[in-house]
Structure formats: C-alpha cells, structure tokens
Design a protein around this motif. Structure first.
Motif, PDB file in Angstrom:
ATOM      1  N   ASN A  34       2.639  -1.273   3.226  1.00  0.00           N
ATOM      2  CA  ASN A  34       3.789  -0.644   3.866  1.00  0.00           C
ATOM      3  C   ASN A  34       3.418  -0.184   5.264  1.00  0.00           C
ATOM      4  O   ASN A  34       4.139  -0.455   6.221  1.00  0.00           O
ATOM      5  CB  ASN A  34       4.303   0.532   3.044  1.00  0.00           C
ATOM      6  N   LYS A  69       4.716   6.837  -7.172  1.00  0.00           N
ATOM      7  CA  LYS A  69       3.441   6.943  -6.473  1.00  0.00           C
ATOM      8  C   LYS A  69       2.316   7.303  -7.430  1.00  0.00           C
ATOM      9  O   LYS A  69       2.458   8.154  -8.280  1.00  0.00           O
ATOM     10  CB  LYS A  69       3.523   7.977  -5.360  1.00  0.00           C
ATOM     11  N   GLU A  75      -5.389   5.718   6.872  1.00  0.00           N
ATOM     12  CA  GLU A  75      -4.637   5.742   5.620  1.00  0.00           C
ATOM     13  C   GLU A  75      -3.853   4.438   5.512  1.00  0.00           C
ATOM     14  O   GLU A  75      -3.178   4.038   6.451  1.00  0.00           O
ATOM     15  CB  GLU A  75      -3.678   6.927   5.590  1.00  0.00           C
ATOM     16  N   VAL A  97       2.963   2.565  -5.958  1.00  0.00           N
ATOM     17  CA  VAL A  97       2.625   2.769  -4.558  1.00  0.00           C
ATOM     18  C   VAL A  97       1.422   3.703  -4.481  1.00  0.00           C
ATOM     19  O   VAL A  97       1.376   4.721  -5.173  1.00  0.00           O
ATOM     20  CB  VAL A  97       3.814   3.377  -3.782  1.00  0.00           C
ATOM     21  N   TYR A  98       0.449   3.353  -3.651  1.00  0.00           N
ATOM     22  CA  TYR A  98      -0.768   4.147  -3.484  1.00  0.00           C
ATOM     23  C   TYR A  98      -1.033   4.363  -2.004  1.00  0.00           C
ATOM     24  O   TYR A  98      -0.559   3.609  -1.158  1.00  0.00           O
ATOM     25  CB  TYR A  98      -1.974   3.429  -4.098  1.00  0.00           C
ATOM     26  N   GLU A  99      -1.833   5.395  -1.733  1.00  0.00           N
ATOM     27  CA  GLU A  99      -2.302   5.629  -0.372  1.00  0.00           C
ATOM     28  C   GLU A  99      -3.818   5.681  -0.421  1.00  0.00           C
ATOM     29  O   GLU A  99      -4.394   6.546  -1.075  1.00  0.00           O
ATOM     30  CB  GLU A  99      -1.742   6.934   0.184  1.00  0.00           C
ATOM     31  N   GLU A 131      -1.010   2.785   3.145  1.00  0.00           N
ATOM     32  CA  GLU A 131      -0.041   2.936   2.063  1.00  0.00           C
ATOM     33  C   GLU A 131       0.371   1.537   1.618  1.00  0.00           C
ATOM     34  O   GLU A 131       0.752   0.710   2.438  1.00  0.00           O
ATOM     35  CB  GLU A 131       1.181   3.719   2.516  1.00  0.00           C
TER      36      GLU A 131
END
Length: 144
Positions: A88, A35, A114, A61-63, A116
């Motif tokens: 996701n 992440k 948000e 992976v980012y949010e 993701e």
C-alpha cells in the motif's frame, strides 16, 4: 414528472448530507479490523534481523517497521516475499511512497522505514541481508 425529479433530488441531497455527517473510514481489506501485528526488523552489523520466524495471515494488512542503526550500509532483499504481498505504501521520514513493487531496500545511514502491505500469497519466504549466509542475517516469513 417534475414532482418525481424533485423527490429524487431531495432524497439524493439528504443522503449526501447524511454521508457527510459520518466518517466511515476505509472499508474492506484496508479497514482497521483487518490489521495484524508484525514484529519489526533491525538492520545492524553482526546482530540478528529478528527473533525467529514470522507468521502472517493471507488477507490481513500489516505494517513492517525496519530500523537501521547506522552501523553500516545495509540492505534487505527478498523478491519472493515482495511478490507475495501488495504494498500500500512505504513511509520514509514522513514521506509516503506508493510503489508498484519492491525488490529490496537499502539504508546508507540510521533511520526507520515503514512498509504497509496486504499479505496475499500463502507460502514460505524470507528477507535477508544480500551476500550474507548467516542464519541471523535472514528472517523467514510464512504466509498462511
């Protein structure tokens, strides 16, 4: 033959019990070790979306947290960016949505969303308020 079957069954039962005793979590691209940090975006009339360009790494992976202050009905579009990532989930008011893809998002009132995602395709992209042409109403996103 019965002894072999009993031995294999005992091994399988032992392995299943051992796996149940451990919480392994996600593996691979959705693991916590994969992440990255990403600055949030704020939707507000007359205010910049973000500070400067955002750089992401492909395979991470980012949010993305998008906050709207409710000062107007504001949307965010960026089809090129949304096609360069795998989403996701999108979380709105605690509700999780698992879409196939996005073109844009819109806020009619104050709130937070948000998203993701996994950055996939390297390139230069943007997110912007539709119909706007000001530099502060757009944020450039580079995926390396």
């Amino acid at each position: 033959m019965k002894k072999i079957f009993a031995a294999v069954t005992a091994l399988a039962m032992g392995a299943a019990g051992m796996a149940a005793a451990h919480d392994f979590g996600f593996a691979g691209v959705l693991s916590n070790t994969n992440k990255g940090e990403m600055p949030g975006i704020t939707l507000a009339l007359g205010k910049p979306l973000a500070d400067g360009p955002i750089t992401l790494n492909s395979g991470m992976v980012y949010e993305l947290e998008i906050y709207a202050d409710g000062s107007g009905e504001l949307a965010l579009e960026g089809s090129g960016f949304f096609r360069a990532i795998w989403i996701n989930e999108v979380v709105v008011n605690g509700l999780e949505i698992r879409p196939f893809g996005l073109e844009s998002v819109e806020f009619d009132e104050e709130g937070t969303m948000e998203i993701e995602f996994l950055a996939i395709k390297p390139g230069r992209y943007f997110l912007k308020i539709p119909g706007s042409n000001g530099e502060s109403q757009r944020v450039d996103i580079n995926i390396e």
